[in-house]
Write a protein that holds these residues in place. Sequence first.
Motif, PDB file in Angstrom:
ATOM      1  N   MET A   1     -46.274 -45.054  28.600  1.00  0.00           N
ATOM      2  CA  MET A   1     -45.076 -44.216  28.519  1.00  0.00           C
ATOM      3  C   MET A   1     -45.342 -42.731  28.902  1.00  0.00           C
ATOM      4  SD  MET A   1     -42.215 -44.090  27.186  1.00  0.00           S
ATOM      5  CE  MET A   1     -41.762 -45.566  26.345  1.00  0.00           C
ATOM      6  N   ALA A   2     -46.321 -42.086  28.632  1.00  0.00           N
ATOM      7  CA  ALA A   2     -46.429 -40.890  28.837  1.00  0.00           C
ATOM      8  C   ALA A   2     -46.577 -40.621  30.604  1.00  0.00           C
ATOM      9  CB  ALA A   2     -47.675 -40.066  28.373  1.00  0.00           C
TER      10      ALA A   2
ATOM     11  N   PRO B   1     -42.438 -46.937  21.110  1.00  0.00           N
ATOM     12  CA  PRO B   1     -41.634 -45.956  20.010  1.00  0.00           C
ATOM     13  C   PRO B   1     -42.461 -44.817  20.083  1.00  0.00           C
ATOM     14  CG  PRO B   1     -41.210 -48.097  19.443  1.00  0.00           C
ATOM     15  CD  PRO B   1     -42.255 -48.468  20.393  1.00  0.00           C
ATOM     16  N   LEU B   2     -43.926 -44.925  19.957  1.00  0.00           N
ATOM     17  CA  LEU B   2     -44.517 -43.808  19.182  1.00  0.00           C
ATOM     18  C   LEU B   2     -44.763 -42.946  20.541  1.00  0.00           C
ATOM     19  CD1 LEU B   2     -46.386 -42.487  17.361  1.00  0.00           C
ATOM     20  CD2 LEU B   2     -48.337 -44.012  18.286  1.00  0.00           C
ATOM     21  N   GLY B   3     -44.734 -43.665  21.747  1.00  0.00           N
ATOM     22  CA  GLY B   3     -44.988 -42.694  23.216  1.00  0.00           C
ATOM     23  C   GLY B   3     -43.657 -42.007  22.888  1.00  0.00           C
ATOM     24  N   GLY B   4     -42.467 -42.697  22.997  1.00  0.00           N
ATOM     25  CA  GLY B   4     -41.214 -41.967  23.153  1.00  0.00           C
ATOM     26  C   GLY B   4     -40.875 -40.876  22.159  1.00  0.00           C
TER      27      GLY B   4
ATOM     28  N   ALA C   1     -43.348 -39.047  20.794  1.00  0.00           N
ATOM     29  CA  ALA C   1     -44.185 -37.854  21.073  1.00  0.00           C
ATOM     30  C   ALA C   1     -43.649 -37.240  22.400  1.00  0.00           C
ATOM     31  CB  ALA C   1     -45.712 -38.659  21.490  1.00  0.00           C
ATOM     32  N   VAL C   2     -43.139 -37.954  23.290  1.00  0.00           N
ATOM     33  CA  VAL C   2     -42.745 -37.325  24.333  1.00  0.00           C
ATOM     34  C   VAL C   2     -41.297 -36.386  23.918  1.00  0.00           C
ATOM     35  CG1 VAL C   2     -41.396 -37.865  26.705  1.00  0.00           C
ATOM     36  CG2 VAL C   2     -43.558 -38.962  26.286  1.00  0.00           C
ATOM     37  N   ALA C   3     -40.356 -37.017  23.132  1.00  0.00           N
ATOM     38  CA  ALA C   3     -39.365 -36.306  22.734  1.00  0.00           C
ATOM     39  C   ALA C   3     -39.940 -34.958  21.975  1.00  0.00           C
ATOM     40  CB  ALA C   3     -38.565 -37.012  22.085  1.00  0.00           C
ATOM     41  N   VAL C   4     -40.858 -34.970  21.305  1.00  0.00           N
ATOM     42  CA  VAL C   4     -41.216 -33.884  20.411  1.00  0.00           C
ATOM     43  C   VAL C   4     -42.085 -32.877  21.268  1.00  0.00           C
ATOM     44  CG1 VAL C   4     -42.519 -33.225  18.312  1.00  0.00           C
ATOM     45  CG2 VAL C   4     -41.253 -35.233  18.252  1.00  0.00           C
ATOM     46  N   GLY C   5     -42.868 -33.289  22.002  1.00  0.00           N
ATOM     47  CA  GLY C   5     -43.821 -32.336  22.585  1.00  0.00           C
ATOM     48  C   GLY C   5     -44.271 -32.660  23.936  1.00  0.00           C
TER      49      GLY C   5
ATOM     50  N   LEU D   1     -48.203 -34.062  24.381  1.00  0.00           N
ATOM     51  CA  LEU D   1     -48.228 -34.307  23.208  1.00  0.00           C
ATOM     52  C   LEU D   1     -48.398 -35.840  23.344  1.00  0.00           C
ATOM     53  CD1 LEU D   1     -48.526 -34.037  20.025  1.00  0.00           C
ATOM     54  CD2 LEU D   1     -46.029 -34.390  20.098  1.00  0.00           C
ATOM     55  N   ALA D   2     -48.044 -36.682  24.113  1.00  0.00           N
ATOM     56  CA  ALA D   2     -47.950 -38.140  24.191  1.00  0.00           C
ATOM     57  C   ALA D   2     -49.427 -38.495  24.909  1.00  0.00           C
ATOM     58  CB  ALA D   2     -46.857 -38.739  25.099  1.00  0.00           C
TER      59      ALA D   2
END
Length: 419
Positions: free
Chosen positions: A40-41, A165-168, A170-174, A178-179
């Motif tokens: 995802m990242a 979803p976890l990768g998404g 992480a990308v949205a937050v940092g 972060l991802a």
Amino acid sequence: MTVTAPAAEAPQRPAHRDANVRRWLGAYTLSMIGDSVYYMALAWAAARTGSASQTGLVLAAGSVPRALLLLGGGVLADRLGPRRVVIASDTARCLVILGLAGALLLTSPTVWMLIAVALVFGAADALFLPAVGALPPRITAPGQLARVQGLRGLATRTANVVGAPLGGVAVAVGGPVLAFAAAGVLFAVSLPLLLAVRMGPLPAPDEAPEQAAEPAGSPWRELVGGLRHIRRHPLLGPLMLVVAVSELGFVGPLNLGLVLLSGERGWGASGMGWVIAAFGIGAGASALLLAVRGHVPRAGLVMCLTVLVGAVAIAALAYAPSVPLAAGVAVVIGLFAGLGGALCGALVQTAADPAYLGRVTSVSTLFTHALSPLSYPVTGAAVALWGTGPVFVASALLCAAGAVTGLAVSRLRRAELPR
């Protein structure tokens, strides 16, 4: 030939109650979630850095070393032991991803940086995949291998549901930093669990004469020996043929073909998401069934029949008139194809001589993870020419041909898993 489990004289402990198996399963699940977050990242970073064609190049780069080095990874797993190779390759993936996250704190990503990381990660994957697949017969009894395959299927489905979803998030937050850091941490957390996994010994030479007869030689000689072992084995050869043919018919429609079908029917991204989720539910149910039951009588016959039913459902999917009906068909595909794939994996692990298990696993992984995706361009071109219906039917026929091949081989049709 079956695998001698650690402490074979002791009563078999169910795999889900075995702390050693749970440590392996926890490490495998964390690694698979880390994989999902990493991809995802990588996709996000590539899309924000380069053009559409460059993004495709970045995402495809990792498949090249994976395809080229998978068989070599199997040789290393047999020569050095699967546990060492799993730990080394997981450590390499952890360091590469954490290093990339650190580098992105100091500079912006470039296409060539991402390609380089994808190449290194793909090379590490080529070592990780055969070794992690060769571990179960060394950590549990032969009668528990079907249950372990079910647990592994559940871990894979969990990673698919949680990872993206976890990768998404992480990308949205940092952002990608972060991802990538989250993926690296997941790999790092899996390492202590891998280090704590206890390995059972290989059978003694008098229990495995073929192993004892194999002379020490160069890696190339060992690779050829592994391929010869598959070709001469009365069960492994037909099993690999079933895997190769059925995977070619399965992967195209259930990946690229489903995207094209959703666009053709106007289902949109949400409709496609429901169909994919339904497939995951079916596959998860088959994995749970195998994990709980632990043994399937006449495993070879059941494997071939479930693949055949899955093939019929693939053809039916192209003619489902609505999303709910397509989702129902997808549940059937996931249930039967998932059960057939898990039984095939268990049969491979019990049939292979333990001394060759890494190489045997690398060949089956080559078909499922490296060569099958080559059907994507063919599927896309065929859909453009003839539409989704005929292409899904043709793919289903190819998948069914793998099942019929298995049914035609009496040794495979009568194959049983040890209790």
